[in-house]
Design a protein around this motif. Structure first.
Motif, mmCIF file in Angstrom:
data_model
loop_
_atom_site.group_PDB
_atom_site.id
_atom_site.type_symbol
_atom_site.label_atom_id
_atom_site.label_comp_id
_atom_site.label_asym_id
_atom_site.label_seq_id
_atom_site.Cartn_x
_atom_site.Cartn_y
_atom_site.Cartn_z
ATOM 1 N N PRO A 119 -26.596 41.931 69.906
ATOM 2 C CA PRO A 119 -26.516 42.338 71.311
ATOM 3 C C PRO A 119 -27.223 41.338 72.213
ATOM 4 C CG PRO A 119 -28.221 43.598 70.186
ATOM 5 C CD PRO A 119 -27.580 42.722 69.146
ATOM 6 N N VAL A 120 -26.579 40.970 73.322
ATOM 7 C CA VAL A 120 -27.178 40.043 74.285
ATOM 8 C C VAL A 120 -26.898 40.529 75.699
ATOM 9 C CG1 VAL A 120 -26.914 38.065 72.723
ATOM 10 C CG2 VAL A 120 -25.157 38.537 74.420
ATOM 11 N N ARG A 121 -27.761 40.147 76.616
ATOM 12 C CA ARG A 121 -27.548 40.483 78.028
ATOM 13 C C ARG A 121 -26.550 39.528 78.676
ATOM 14 N NH1 ARG A 121 -33.200 41.513 77.595
ATOM 15 N NH2 ARG A 121 -33.684 43.721 78.036
ATOM 16 N N ALA A 122 -26.477 38.308 78.183
ATOM 17 C CA ALA A 122 -25.584 37.316 78.770
ATOM 18 C C ALA A 122 -24.150 37.832 78.775
ATOM 19 C CB ALA A 122 -25.661 36.011 77.986
ATOM 20 N N GLY A 123 -23.465 37.636 79.895
ATOM 21 C CA GLY A 123 -22.062 38.027 79.997
ATOM 22 C C GLY A 123 -21.821 39.298 80.765
ATOM 23 N N ILE A 124 -22.817 40.186 80.808
ATOM 24 C CA ILE A 124 -22.649 41.438 81.538
ATOM 25 C C ILE A 124 -22.432 41.150 83.023
ATOM 26 C CG2 ILE A 124 -23.853 43.517 82.338
ATOM 27 C CD1 ILE A 124 -22.943 43.829 79.522
ATOM 28 N N LEU A 135 -14.042 41.160 73.603
ATOM 29 C CA LEU A 135 -15.476 41.429 73.521
ATOM 30 C C LEU A 135 -15.755 42.904 73.759
ATOM 31 C CD1 LEU A 135 -17.061 38.395 75.434
ATOM 32 C CD2 LEU A 135 -17.208 38.873 72.985
ATOM 33 N N ARG A 136 -16.745 43.412 73.071
ATOM 34 C CA ARG A 136 -17.141 44.816 73.198
ATOM 35 C C ARG A 136 -18.594 44.892 73.644
ATOM 36 N NH1 ARG A 136 -12.525 44.908 73.092
ATOM 37 N NH2 ARG A 136 -11.102 45.898 71.585
ATOM 38 N N THR A 137 -18.968 46.041 74.180
ATOM 39 C CA THR A 137 -20.352 46.288 74.555
ATOM 40 C C THR A 137 -20.932 47.376 73.662
ATOM 41 O OG1 THR A 137 -19.721 47.906 76.247
ATOM 42 C CG2 THR A 137 -19.966 45.615 76.953
ATOM 43 N N VAL A 138 -22.253 47.373 73.558
ATOM 44 C CA VAL A 138 -22.967 48.411 72.814
ATOM 45 C C VAL A 138 -24.093 48.942 73.683
ATOM 46 C CG1 VAL A 138 -22.424 47.527 70.522
ATOM 47 C CG2 VAL A 138 -24.463 46.688 71.722
ATOM 48 N N GLU A 147 -27.048 48.654 78.297
ATOM 49 C CA GLU A 147 -25.787 48.157 77.763
ATOM 50 C C GLU A 147 -25.885 46.662 77.502
ATOM 51 O OE1 GLU A 147 -21.056 48.650 78.732
ATOM 52 O OE2 GLU A 147 -22.386 48.139 80.397
ATOM 53 N N PHE A 148 -25.348 46.205 76.351
ATOM 54 C CA PHE A 148 -25.360 44.806 75.961
ATOM 55 C C PHE A 148 -23.958 44.374 75.548
ATOM 56 C CE2 PHE A 148 -29.550 46.495 74.946
ATOM 57 C CZ PHE A 148 -30.409 45.548 75.472
ATOM 58 N N VAL A 149 -23.736 43.063 75.601
ATOM 59 C CA VAL A 149 -22.536 42.512 74.994
ATOM 60 C C VAL A 149 -22.779 42.382 73.493
ATOM 61 C CG1 VAL A 149 -20.961 40.544 74.874
ATOM 62 C CG2 VAL A 149 -21.943 41.220 77.076
ATOM 63 N N ALA A 150 -21.839 42.867 72.704
ATOM 64 C CA ALA A 150 -21.920 42.721 71.244
ATOM 65 C C ALA A 150 -21.226 41.412 70.876
ATOM 66 C CB ALA A 150 -21.262 43.907 70.551
ATOM 67 N N VAL A 151 -22.001 40.332 70.795
ATOM 68 C CA VAL A 151 -21.428 39.015 70.509
ATOM 69 C C VAL A 151 -21.092 38.928 69.023
ATOM 70 C CG1 VAL A 151 -21.813 36.535 70.532
ATOM 71 C CG2 VAL A 151 -22.711 37.954 72.380
#
Length: 283
Positions: A119-124, A135-138, A147-151
């Motif tokens: 999970p990363v904050r980048a991209g939100i 891409l999906r979020t978690v 909420e994070f991007v699931a890279v």
């Protein structure tokens, strides 16, 4: 404790069409160009390539070897846009997965740690999510509920990197200002091939340099290739800078003409000889 030394052509001899390969370095800096040129001497194609792209991507794209590119950018640094990649992309020759640099790094971390994603904050809130609908979020399972991007993990069949020095066992050392992601590429791939400016004895690696410069460890390396000037025409600090005059030639020359003059030989030595001849002609 195995001697892992080999030639550039031996390093890529086990590659097959359709593989996913990673290429270390950054833009036009410390790229494993001798190994990329060895790959061009094969008939391998239909590749998925993971790279912070530079001329490695330009060469492979111009030669029609890439099916999909996963990257955060493709640049020649002093020349902002890699022209041969741009031309291939404009022709629709390859598919592109373009992600944020932080997402790229954490995708490598996930693969290196054998995790399906991180999970990363980048991209939100950015267009990264729009142009990458897969891409999906978690959501954090803790009280914050963030909420994070699931890279997804950037898992690779093989990785190619270039370092300043290495020993025969696969320990690799960088002496320049930046490790880039070369260690992550090696750890995230099923096989990793390290080219280097110079092969040395293991004890010599830390004789005049700090232990922290031992970027790549032997457990993650499949093969080691001694290739002096093997990053040309990209830089390999502190050994040499980028060959700016040759890079300008590369960027301004139609691909068939460039390939015929510099890439038609059967060995890396043929390429180096062609480059030296060209430089002499410019004097």
């Amino acid at each position: 404790m195995t001697d892992k030394t080999m030639t550039p052509d031996e390093a890529v001899s086990g590659f097959r069409s359709g593989m996913t390969i990673g290429i270390g370095g950054w833009g036009s800096r410390r790229k494993p160009m001798a190994l990329v040129r060895a790959l061009l001497r094969t008939e391998i194609t239909d590749l998925t390539v993971v790279s912070c792209g530079g001329p490695d991507i330009g060469l492979l794209a111009a030669a029609g070897r890439i099916r999909r590119l996963v990257t955060a950018f493709v640049t020649l640094d002093s020349i902002p846009l890699e022209p041969h990649f741009r031309a291939a992309r404009e022709r629709g020759d390859l598919a592109l997965t373009e992600i944020d640099e932080a997402m790229f790094m954490w995708g490598l971390h996930a693969a290196a740690n054998r995790l399906p994603f991180l999970p990363v904050r980048a991209g939100i809130g950015s267009d990264v999510m729009r142009v990458n609908p897969g891409l999906r979020t978690v959501t954090s399972p803790y009280e914050d509920g963030e909420e994070f991007v699931a890279v997804p993990a950037l898992r690779m069949d093989a990785a190619l990197v270039h370092l300043n020095r290495a020993d025969r066992l696969g320990n690799g050392q960088y002496l320049g200002p930046d490790p880039y992601f070369d260690d992550l590429f090696c750890e995230a791939a099923d096989a990793a091939y390290v080219s280097c400016e110079r092969l040395v004895e293991t004890a010599e690696l830390t004789k005049d340099a700090a232990p922290q410069t031992l970027l790549v460890k032997r457990h993650s390396v499949t093969g080691v290739v001694e290739t002096p000037n093997g990053a040309h025409f990209t830089s390999c600090a502190p050994e040499y800078g980028r060959d700016e005059t040759f890079q300008k030639l590369y960027a301004s020359t139609p691909w068939p003409e460039f390939a015929e003059r510099f890439l038609s030989g059967t060995t890396e030595r043929d390429y180096q000889c062609a480059v030296r001849t060209w430089h002499k002609e410019q004097q």
